[in-house]
Design an enzyme around this catalytic site. Sequence first.
Site, PDB file in Angstrom:
ATOM      1  N   LYS A  70       0.833  -1.216   0.000  1.00  0.00           N
ATOM      2  CA  LYS A  70       0.000   0.000   0.000  1.00  0.00           C
ATOM      3  C   LYS A  70       0.859   1.255   0.000  1.00  0.00           C
ATOM      4  CE  LYS A  70      -2.030  -1.119   3.916  1.00  0.00           C
ATOM      5  NZ  LYS A  70      -1.321  -2.364   4.255  1.00  0.00           N
ATOM      6  N   ARG A  76      -9.668   0.269   8.964  1.00  0.00           N
ATOM      7  CA  ARG A  76      -9.119  -1.031   9.352  1.00  0.00           C
ATOM      8  C   ARG A  76     -10.120  -1.911  10.067  1.00  0.00           C
ATOM      9  NH1 ARG A  76      -3.481   0.424   9.044  1.00  0.00           N
ATOM     10  NH2 ARG A  76      -2.301  -1.462   9.381  1.00  0.00           N
ATOM     11  N   ARG A 107      12.017  -6.082   4.868  1.00  0.00           N
ATOM     12  CA  ARG A 107      12.011  -4.706   5.370  1.00  0.00           C
ATOM     13  C   ARG A 107      12.571  -4.645   6.793  1.00  0.00           C
ATOM     14  NH1 ARG A 107       6.392  -1.789   5.507  1.00  0.00           N
ATOM     15  NH2 ARG A 107       6.110  -3.257   7.218  1.00  0.00           N
ATOM     16  N   ARG A 120      11.932  -1.569  11.354  1.00  0.00           N
ATOM     17  CA  ARG A 120      10.705  -0.980  11.918  1.00  0.00           C
ATOM     18  C   ARG A 120      10.289  -1.793  13.131  1.00  0.00           C
ATOM     19  NH1 ARG A 120       5.479   0.223   8.065  1.00  0.00           N
ATOM     20  NH2 ARG A 120       4.193  -0.862   9.595  1.00  0.00           N
ATOM     21  N   ARG A 128      -0.300  -8.571  13.666  1.00  0.00           N
ATOM     22  CA  ARG A 128      -0.862  -7.679  12.634  1.00  0.00           C
ATOM     23  C   ARG A 128      -1.646  -8.477  11.590  1.00  0.00           C
ATOM     24  NH1 ARG A 128       4.476  -5.042  10.910  1.00  0.00           N
ATOM     25  NH2 ARG A 128       3.313  -4.024   9.242  1.00  0.00           N
TER      26      ARG A 128
END
Length: 192
Positions: free
Chosen positions: A13, A88, A127, A133, A144
Amino acid sequence: MRLVLLGAPGSGKGTQATRLREHLQVPHISTGDLLRAEVAAGSPLGLEAKAVMARGELVSDGILLGMLEDRFSRPDTRNGFILDGYPRNLAQADAMGTLLERIGQPMDHAVFLDVPTELLVERIAGRAKAEGREDDSPESVRKRLQIYNDSTAPVVEYYRQHGQLKVVDGVGSLDDVFNRIVETIAPVKEVG
Ligand code: AP5
């Protein structure tokens, strides 16, 4: 053009929104980025959101709606926007519909980036190594994805029922996925 990008964590996204921003010349509004900016600034909202985000859970609907109302009051959204990370859950989808109706800016398209779970996990692991992160740890990613399946996947059905859903195959190169999105949201040419 008013567009919402839907998809699981790691579906692309944010990556595609950055490209679409250039293409459509409208702002990219990412609720994840807005929250991370609050955390970095150490604001009261950021302090409240930090631990919740690190655990991979959802920040409260009230905080999100307040943040978005504030963002949509800025003049750069008048010609449209690309929304990423919101709604969400179904309560957020309803709140979004009411907010957009109030400001006279109905959504044009809801684009769902369809990516299989194994690939999501692989991308996020990549990532995590590159960027570190905080919520890309294996435990947070599990959480998640679970929250996505339980709370966010029904939002895809919500937009389907409202006739706004466009499903795009999110597997392939960045260019391939971008071109598919652009093709999907392009106005249909009239024949004759
Ligand atoms: P948020 O920042 O929105 O995270 P997310 O939805 O989990 O999404 P990601 O950023 O992980 O993935 P993405 O789909 O944007 O993929 P990306 O382009 O980065 O939210 C973070 C947290 O904030 C939430 O967990 C929650 O706590 C809170 N929050 C946010 N909004 C909220 C809300 N509305 N309500 C409550 N809480 C909220 O791509 C991922 C990786 O894959 C990148 O490394 C990228 O380079 C790579 N990649 C992308 N596309 C491709 C491709 N085609 N091929 C190969 N690699 C690719």
